[in-house]
Write an enzyme that holds these catalytic residues in place. Structure first.
Site, PDB file in Angstrom:
ATOM      1  N   ASP A 131      24.773  -1.162  -0.316  1.00 58.73           N
ATOM      2  CA  ASP A 131      25.417  -0.131   0.505  1.00 58.73           C
ATOM      3  C   ASP A 131      24.842  -0.201   1.920  1.00 58.73           C
ATOM      4  OD1 ASP A 131      26.694   0.785  -1.739  1.00 58.73           O
ATOM      5  OD2 ASP A 131      25.603   2.682  -1.861  1.00 58.73           O
ATOM      6  N   MET A 132      25.623   0.265   2.896  1.00 55.71           N
ATOM      7  CA  MET A 132      25.066   0.379   4.252  1.00 55.71           C
ATOM      8  C   MET A 132      24.788   1.859   4.509  1.00 55.71           C
ATOM      9  SD  MET A 132      23.954  -1.369   6.726  1.00 55.71           S
ATOM     10  CE  MET A 132      24.667  -3.013   6.831  1.00 55.71           C
ATOM     11  N   GLN A 160      30.267  -1.205   8.387  1.00 55.64           N
ATOM     12  CA  GLN A 160      30.908   0.076   8.738  1.00 55.64           C
ATOM     13  C   GLN A 160      31.726  -0.062  10.021  1.00 55.64           C
ATOM     14  OE1 GLN A 160      26.996   1.635   8.956  1.00 55.64           O
ATOM     15  NE2 GLN A 160      27.219   2.980   7.184  1.00 55.64           N
ATOM     16  N   ARG A 181      31.985  -5.931   2.100  1.00 59.09           N
ATOM     17  CA  ARG A 181      32.818  -4.752   1.826  1.00 59.09           C
ATOM     18  C   ARG A 181      32.931  -3.960   3.121  1.00 59.09           C
ATOM     19  NH1 ARG A 181      29.551  -0.579  -0.804  1.00 59.09           N
ATOM     20  NH2 ARG A 181      29.852  -1.565  -2.800  1.00 59.09           N
ATOM     21  N   LYS A 184      34.832   2.598   6.494  1.00 61.71           N
ATOM     22  CA  LYS A 184      34.858   3.243   7.820  1.00 61.71           C
ATOM     23  C   LYS A 184      33.465   3.693   8.230  1.00 61.71           C
ATOM     24  CE  LYS A 184      39.690   4.653   7.589  1.00 61.71           C
ATOM     25  NZ  LYS A 184      40.669   5.738   7.615  1.00 61.71           N
ATOM     26  N   GLY A 185      32.675   4.219   7.285  1.00 56.02           N
ATOM     27  CA  GLY A 185      31.326   4.708   7.605  1.00 56.02           C
ATOM     28  C   GLY A 185      31.242   6.200   7.336  1.00 56.02           C
ATOM     29  N   THR A 228      38.641   1.363   1.267  1.00 56.41           N
ATOM     30  CA  THR A 228      39.265   2.533   1.889  1.00 56.41           C
ATOM     31  C   THR A 228      40.271   3.179   0.940  1.00 56.41           C
ATOM     32  OG1 THR A 228      40.468   3.373   3.832  1.00 56.41           O
ATOM     33  CG2 THR A 228      41.146   1.216   3.012  1.00 56.41           C
ATOM     34  N   ARG A 290      28.797  14.618   1.352  1.00 59.02           N
ATOM     35  CA  ARG A 290      29.416  13.643   2.266  1.00 59.02           C
ATOM     36  C   ARG A 290      30.885  13.443   1.904  1.00 59.02           C
ATOM     37  NH1 ARG A 290      24.376  10.884   2.023  1.00 59.02           N
ATOM     38  NH2 ARG A 290      25.191   9.244   0.706  1.00 59.02           N
ATOM     39  N   ARG A 291      31.196  13.457   0.586  1.00 58.17           N
ATOM     40  CA  ARG A 291      32.610  13.324   0.174  1.00 58.17           C
ATOM     41  C   ARG A 291      33.402  14.551   0.630  1.00 58.17           C
ATOM     42  NH1 ARG A 291      30.381   9.310  -0.842  1.00 58.17           N
ATOM     43  NH2 ARG A 291      31.206   8.997   1.223  1.00 58.17           N
TER      44      ARG A 291
HETATM   45  C1  LIG Z   1      34.011   1.371  -2.362  1.00 56.03           C
HETATM   46  C2  LIG Z   1      33.422   2.169  -1.242  1.00 56.03           C
HETATM   47  C3  LIG Z   1      32.116   1.969  -0.874  1.00 56.03           C
HETATM   48  C4  LIG Z   1      31.575   2.705   0.193  1.00 56.03           C
HETATM   49  N1  LIG Z   1      30.305   2.409   0.605  1.00 56.03           N
HETATM   50  C5  LIG Z   1      29.856   2.990   1.743  1.00 56.03           C
HETATM   51  C6  LIG Z   1      28.613   2.598   2.312  1.00 56.03           C
HETATM   52  O1  LIG Z   1      27.892   1.743   1.787  1.00 56.03           O
HETATM   53  N2  LIG Z   1      28.233   3.186   3.494  1.00 56.03           N
HETATM   54  C7  LIG Z   1      29.004   4.118   4.118  1.00 56.03           C
HETATM   55  O2  LIG Z   1      28.633   4.588   5.207  1.00 56.03           O
HETATM   56  N3  LIG Z   1      30.168   4.534   3.569  1.00 56.03           N
HETATM   57  C8  LIG Z   1      30.604   4.005   2.416  1.00 56.03           C
HETATM   58  N4  LIG Z   1      31.801   4.409   1.889  1.00 56.03           N
HETATM   59  C9  LIG Z   1      32.475   5.615   2.421  1.00 56.03           C
HETATM   60  C10 LIG Z   1      33.355   5.273   3.612  1.00 56.03           C
HETATM   61  O3  LIG Z   1      32.558   4.963   4.731  1.00 56.03           O
HETATM   62  C11 LIG Z   1      34.272   6.466   3.997  1.00 56.03           C
HETATM   63  O4  LIG Z   1      33.475   7.550   4.344  1.00 56.03           O
HETATM   64  C12 LIG Z   1      35.215   6.888   2.888  1.00 56.03           C
HETATM   65  O5  LIG Z   1      35.735   5.788   2.211  1.00 56.03           O
HETATM   66  C13 LIG Z   1      36.404   7.713   3.480  1.00 56.03           C
HETATM   67  O6  LIG Z   1      37.123   6.954   4.393  1.00 56.03           O
HETATM   68  P1  LIG Z   1      38.552   6.261   4.079  1.00 56.03           P
HETATM   69  O7  LIG Z   1      38.464   4.858   4.486  1.00 56.03           O
HETATM   70  O8  LIG Z   1      38.945   6.489   2.689  1.00 56.03           O
HETATM   71  O9  LIG Z   1      39.546   6.901   5.108  1.00 56.03           O
HETATM   72  P2  LIG Z   1      39.886   8.384   5.540  1.00 56.03           P
HETATM   73  O10 LIG Z   1      40.721   8.227   6.750  1.00 56.03           O
HETATM   74  O11 LIG Z   1      38.648   9.213   5.608  1.00 56.03           O
HETATM   75  O12 LIG Z   1      40.767   8.905   4.360  1.00 56.03           O
HETATM   76  C14 LIG Z   1      42.076   8.414   4.113  1.00 56.03           C
HETATM   77  C15 LIG Z   1      42.673   9.216   2.981  1.00 56.03           C
HETATM   78  O13 LIG Z   1      41.958   8.959   1.778  1.00 56.03           O
HETATM   79  C16 LIG Z   1      41.796  10.160   1.040  1.00 56.03           C
HETATM   80  N5  LIG Z   1      40.366  10.495   0.996  1.00 56.03           N
HETATM   81  C17 LIG Z   1      39.379   9.940   1.725  1.00 56.03           C
HETATM   82  N6  LIG Z   1      38.189  10.476   1.420  1.00 56.03           N
HETATM   83  C18 LIG Z   1      38.449  11.418   0.493  1.00 56.03           C
HETATM   84  C19 LIG Z   1      37.642  12.313  -0.230  1.00 56.03           C
HETATM   85  N7  LIG Z   1      36.338  12.375  -0.055  1.00 56.03           N
HETATM   86  N8  LIG Z   1      38.240  13.130  -1.106  1.00 56.03           N
HETATM   87  C20 LIG Z   1      39.561  13.086  -1.333  1.00 56.03           C
HETATM   88  N9  LIG Z   1      40.384  12.249  -0.678  1.00 56.03           N
HETATM   89  C21 LIG Z   1      39.840  11.426   0.222  1.00 56.03           C
HETATM   90  C22 LIG Z   1      42.602  11.214   1.760  1.00 56.03           C
HETATM   91  O14 LIG Z   1      43.910  11.211   1.251  1.00 56.03           O
HETATM   92  C23 LIG Z   1      42.580  10.731   3.189  1.00 56.03           C
HETATM   93  O15 LIG Z   1      43.658  11.207   3.935  1.00 56.03           O
HETATM   94  C24 LIG Z   1      32.366   3.684   0.832  1.00 56.03           C
HETATM   95  C25 LIG Z   1      33.679   3.882   0.463  1.00 56.03           C
HETATM   96  C26 LIG Z   1      34.227   3.139  -0.551  1.00 56.03           C
HETATM   97  C27 LIG Z   1      35.657   3.358  -0.910  1.00 56.03           C
END
Ligand SMILES: Cc1cc2nc3c(=O)[nH]c(=O)nc-3n(C[C@H](O)[C@H](O)[C@H](O)COP(=O)(O)OP(=O)(O)OC[C@H]3O[C@@H](n4cnc5c(N)ncnc54)[C@H](O)[C@@H]3O)c2cc1C
Length: 309
Positions: A131-132, A160, A181, A184-185, A228, A290-291
């Site tokens: 993970d980052m 990220q 992987r 967005k971050g 994402t 964070r979620r």
């Molecule tokens: C497999 C995986 C590994 C990850 N590892 C890391 C990591 O190592 N370091 C790091 O900084 N981040 C990590 N993340 C988190 C990432 O950085 C984002 O914060 C997270 O994925 C939300 O961004 P999004 O790309 O889904 O887009 P967004 O624009 O935030 O969301 C797009 C759509 O997805 C849905 N959605 C998104 N998040 C949620 C939520 N929490 N609850 C319900 N619906 C939601 C909604 O419908 C939203 O409109 C990871 C995410 C994934 C999927």
């Protein structure tokens, strides 16, 4: 960044809340949507049911900064136990680890050794992902990742899209043929180092996805995972990949457990690689906050559970 997001991200860092909030049933009820449970058995059962829909699983035991070697050793032993269960006929899964759980804060060589131990015990063809974490760790994470890959090539790293530096990092990682992987971050980074506006992050994500799927990346043997839940971005990336003649099985989408479930299975059904990161463990409160911060609707979901019986 909105006030509510800022408050939730600050709450994610509160030790008092981490220790007390899990005692309240409404937090537990809400978190169940995003976590199959606290034990590895529950995580593996979730992996099994995903496998039945053609979706892969990546397991992460929740926990953050540890302060001594004994704690790092305990984390490694925990994961080795999970790998033993997988080896004994459990569902095949990958793992994703945080270097702050393996000792990066106090002994980088020890952290590297732990990483190599875990990578060398992964099932055949499966990756150990890193993970980052926050930007304070980016350089050290990439350094340890690069050193670990000299010994074990089955290690992947997260990048990220919200950080300005990621374009350069991704270019270097592609050169190495690393599994990457893209996400967005999730941390609260200042505008000096990260795009403050979400549309800019989304645009950079698209741009970096193109780099990860480029002929240069393919020649280097990069495994590109698009992490994402953003369906607009996913459609845009797929449309671009089709226009470039990129085979479906080169496109891998990774999502988090409990988010966009229908999309996870739809992608698998249509021939894309689809995998879900399953978080489990007792240390779930900071991760859960964070979620919550990622989506305003989640706060309403939390509020509804506050009043539910
Ligand atoms: C497999 C995986 C590994 C990850 N590892 C890391 C990591 O190592 N370091 C790091 O900084 N981040 C990590 N993340 C988190 C990432 O950085 C984002 O914060 C997270 O994925 C939300 O961004 P999004 O790309 O889904 O887009 P967004 O624009 O935030 O969301 C797009 C759509 O997805 C849905 N959605 C998104 N998040 C949620 C939520 N929490 N609850 C319900 N619906 C939601 C909604 O419908 C939203 O409109 C990871 C995410 C994934 C999927």
């Amino acid at each position: 960044m909105s006030l509510s997001r800022r408050v939730l991200l600050e709450a994610s860092k509160s030790r008092w809340l981490r220790e007390h909030a899990p005692r309240y049933s409404f937090f537990r009820r809400t978190s169940e949507r995003f976590l199959p449970g606290e034990s590895p058995e529950q995580a593996l059962a979730a992996a099994q049911s995903l496998a039945e829909s053609g979706v892969g699983a990546i397991l992460t035991h929740l926990g953050e900064n540890i302060t001594d070697p004994a704690q790092a050793e305990a984390v490694v032993q925990h994961y080795l136990g999970v790998l033993d269960r997988i080896g004994a006929g459990g569902p095949v899964a990958e793992l994703s680890v945080k270097l702050t759980q393996l000792g990066i804060d106090f002994d980088r060589d020890l952290c590297l050794a732990h990483l190599v131990t875990l990578a060398s015990r992964m099932p055949p063809g499966k990756l150990l992902w890193i993970d980052m974490e926050s930007a304070a760790y980016t350089d050290a994470t990439i350094e340890i990742f690069s050193r670990a890959r000299e010994q074990c090539p089955n290690i992947g790293i997260c990048a990220q899209a919200y950080l300005y530096r990621t374009e350069q990092d991704v270019s270097r990682l592609i050169e190495m043929g690393a599994p990457i992987r893209l996400v967005k971050g999730a941390y609260n980074e200042p505008s000096e180092i990260a795009f403050p506006w979400k549309p800019d992050v989304d645009e950079n994500f698209f741009f970096l996805s193109q780099a990860l799927l480029s002929p240069r990346a393919q020649r280097a043997g990069v495994r590109a995972a698009i992490g994402t839940h953003d369906r607009t971005l996913i459609s845009r990336i797929i449309a671009w990949a089709v226009s470039q003649g990129i085979a479906k099985d080169r496109l891998e989408f990774q999502m988090l457990y409990g988010i966009q479930r229908a999309e996870q299975t739809r992608l698998a059904r249509e021939g894309y690689r689809s995998a879900v990161l399953i978080n489990y463990g007792t240390y779930w409160f900071p991760w859960f906050m964070r979620r919550m911060a990622e989506r305003p609707a989640n706060v309403m979901f939390l509020a509804r559970n506050l009043f539910a019986r």
